[in-house]
Design a protein around this motif. Structure first.
Motif, mmCIF file in Angstrom:
data_model
loop_
_atom_site.group_PDB
_atom_site.id
_atom_site.type_symbol
_atom_site.label_atom_id
_atom_site.label_comp_id
_atom_site.label_asym_id
_atom_site.label_seq_id
_atom_site.Cartn_x
_atom_site.Cartn_y
_atom_site.Cartn_z
ATOM 1 N N CYS A 137 76.299 -107.337 35.623
ATOM 2 C CA CYS A 137 78.079 -107.728 35.825
ATOM 3 C C CYS A 137 78.182 -109.090 35.987
ATOM 4 O O CYS A 137 79.143 -109.629 36.789
ATOM 5 C CB CYS A 137 78.106 -106.732 37.682
ATOM 6 N N SER A 138 77.293 -109.411 35.326
ATOM 7 C CA SER A 138 78.264 -111.416 36.487
ATOM 8 C C SER A 138 78.223 -112.250 35.612
ATOM 9 O O SER A 138 79.338 -112.742 35.406
ATOM 10 C CB SER A 138 76.180 -111.855 35.360
ATOM 11 N N GLN A 139 78.703 -111.366 34.368
ATOM 12 C CA GLN A 139 79.450 -112.067 33.480
ATOM 13 C C GLN A 139 80.596 -111.937 33.445
ATOM 14 O O GLN A 139 81.967 -112.448 34.026
ATOM 15 C CB GLN A 139 79.579 -111.695 31.787
ATOM 16 N N HIS A 140 81.012 -110.953 33.781
ATOM 17 C CA HIS A 140 82.328 -109.873 34.535
ATOM 18 C C HIS A 140 82.598 -110.677 35.535
ATOM 19 O O HIS A 140 83.773 -110.946 35.984
ATOM 20 C CB HIS A 140 82.443 -108.469 35.042
ATOM 21 N N ASP A 141 81.889 -110.786 36.711
ATOM 22 C CA ASP A 141 82.238 -111.409 38.014
ATOM 23 C C ASP A 141 82.364 -112.395 38.011
ATOM 24 O O ASP A 141 83.054 -113.071 38.951
ATOM 25 C CB ASP A 141 81.073 -111.079 39.137
ATOM 26 N N ARG A 142 81.633 -113.977 37.229
ATOM 27 C CA ARG A 142 81.790 -114.959 36.988
ATOM 28 C C ARG A 142 83.623 -114.974 35.898
ATOM 29 O O ARG A 142 84.474 -116.509 36.745
ATOM 30 C CB ARG A 142 80.793 -115.756 36.408
ATOM 31 N N ALA A 143 83.819 -114.321 35.144
ATOM 32 C CA ALA A 143 85.581 -114.598 35.129
ATOM 33 C C ALA A 143 85.904 -114.191 35.823
ATOM 34 O O ALA A 143 87.692 -114.963 36.064
ATOM 35 C CB ALA A 143 85.139 -113.421 33.606
#
Length: 347
Positions: A137-143
């Protein structure tokens, strides 16, 4: 110079027959009467023509309707500071917009200012938010964090918290809650006094999306309407309440009536001046100038001036106290005594 009014003109032909047609012309009127229709939101101005015109005789009466987006020129022998300030504020939407709104969904947000007559979009924030993937989920959370950061920056850049009394944060689902949690966590981390001091002004409400049109349903929410009622006058209501409390507990620091207030001003004792806008419409020019001079003087002495609308309940209350009152920096007991003595002598 009104905005090219249409005038009905009678014409006579060579055979003697009389007809009439409507022509567009520019007049210069000496204004004698003004009528404002609050229901139709129209301002009618009546006066006599004072400049030569092909269709209208000198001294002939004409009534025009001034309306938005039609230019006109207004000339006065003397412009006072209070009138100029009101024109400036009326022309700048940021002054009248004391409600702001952030309408958002994941990846889309609109930061708006809400005036009594219109909603202005001040910033649009769009960030592509990748979908959550199993185990990553890291890409989602960073965005999402980048999106929240940009919205927070837009709020600080476009919302004047000295004017705005309430900031609506509207969204579907839990987006508004997550955003507000993020914003105030960041504010605590960075010691952002602007956001922390105005935290109580943020109000979370539901909307169907992050598009601007969704703001309408948020504004109709009963919780919002009660919170937003008379936001423009919220500061004035508090000032009047402070005055009454002062009058009750420290009467020597609460004056009302023009003579009392002027004497307090001579002693440079006025902290807050409360004055009704009705007084600036007084028929006697000299009396109007006296009130304007008082306002200018209080500001020069670093006092606060609050001009109340006579159309608002707080303005009506102030009107019952002669329309002018003051909260003083320090007690000025002897002024009250002097005034009592002079009034008894006059009697």
């Amino acid at each position: 110079l009104p905005p090219s009014p249409i005038r009905k003109v009678q014409t006579e032909s060579a055979t003697g027959s009389v007809g009439s047609n409507r022509v567009r012309t520019t007049l210069t009127l000496c204004v004698e009467a003004i009528d404002f229709d609050s229901q139709a939101c129209q301002l009618r101005v009546k006066g006599t023509n004072i400049q030569e015109n092909e269709y209208v005789k000198m001294g002939a009466y004409h009534t025009i309707e001034l309306e938005p987006n039609r230019q006109f020129t207004l000339a006065k022998k003397q412009w006072d500071s209070v009138v100029l300030e009101r024109i400036e504020q009326a022309c700048d939407p940021a002054w009248s917009a004391d409600v702001a709104a952030v309408v958002m969904q994941e990846g889309l947000a609109h930061v708006c200012l809400v005036t009594p007559s219109m909603t202005l979009t001040r910033a649009k924030v769009e960030v592509n938010i990748p979908r959550k993937r199993k185990g990553n989920c890291s890409q989602h959370d960073r965005a999402l964090e980048r999106f929240y950061e940009q919205v927070m920056q837009a709020i600080q850049r476009h919302i004047n918290f000295e004017v705005v009394k309430c900031v609506l944060v509207a969204s579907p689902g839990f987006v508004r809650e997550q955003f507000c949690d993020y914003m105030f966590q960041q504010a605590v981390k960075t010691d952002n006094k602007l956001l922390l001091e105005n935290r109580s002004k943020f109000l979370q409400v539901h909307s169907s999306s992050g598009h601007k049109y969704a703001l309408k349903e948020a504004l109709c929410d009963p919780a919002v309407t009660s919170r937003l009622s008379d936001t423009k006058a919220a500061g004035e209501v508090k000032a009047l309440d402070d005055f009454y409390k002062m009058l009750q507990h420290e009467p020597d620091r609460a004056f009302y009536g023009l003579k009392h207030v002027e004497k307090a001003n001579e002693a440079m004792a006025i902290d807050t001046l409360l004055i009704s806008d009705e007084l600036f419409r007084h028929q006697d020019v000299a009396t109007r100038a006296r009130y304007v001079k008082l306002v200018d003087s209080v500001r020069e002495n670093m006092g606060t001036v609050r001009i109340f609308s006579s159309l608002h309940v707080s303005g009506e209350q102030l009107g019952q106290l002669t329309g002018v009152a003051a909260i003083l920096r320090f007690p000025v007991a002897e002024l009250s005594d002097q005034e009592d003595e002079s009034s008894s002598e006059e009697d």
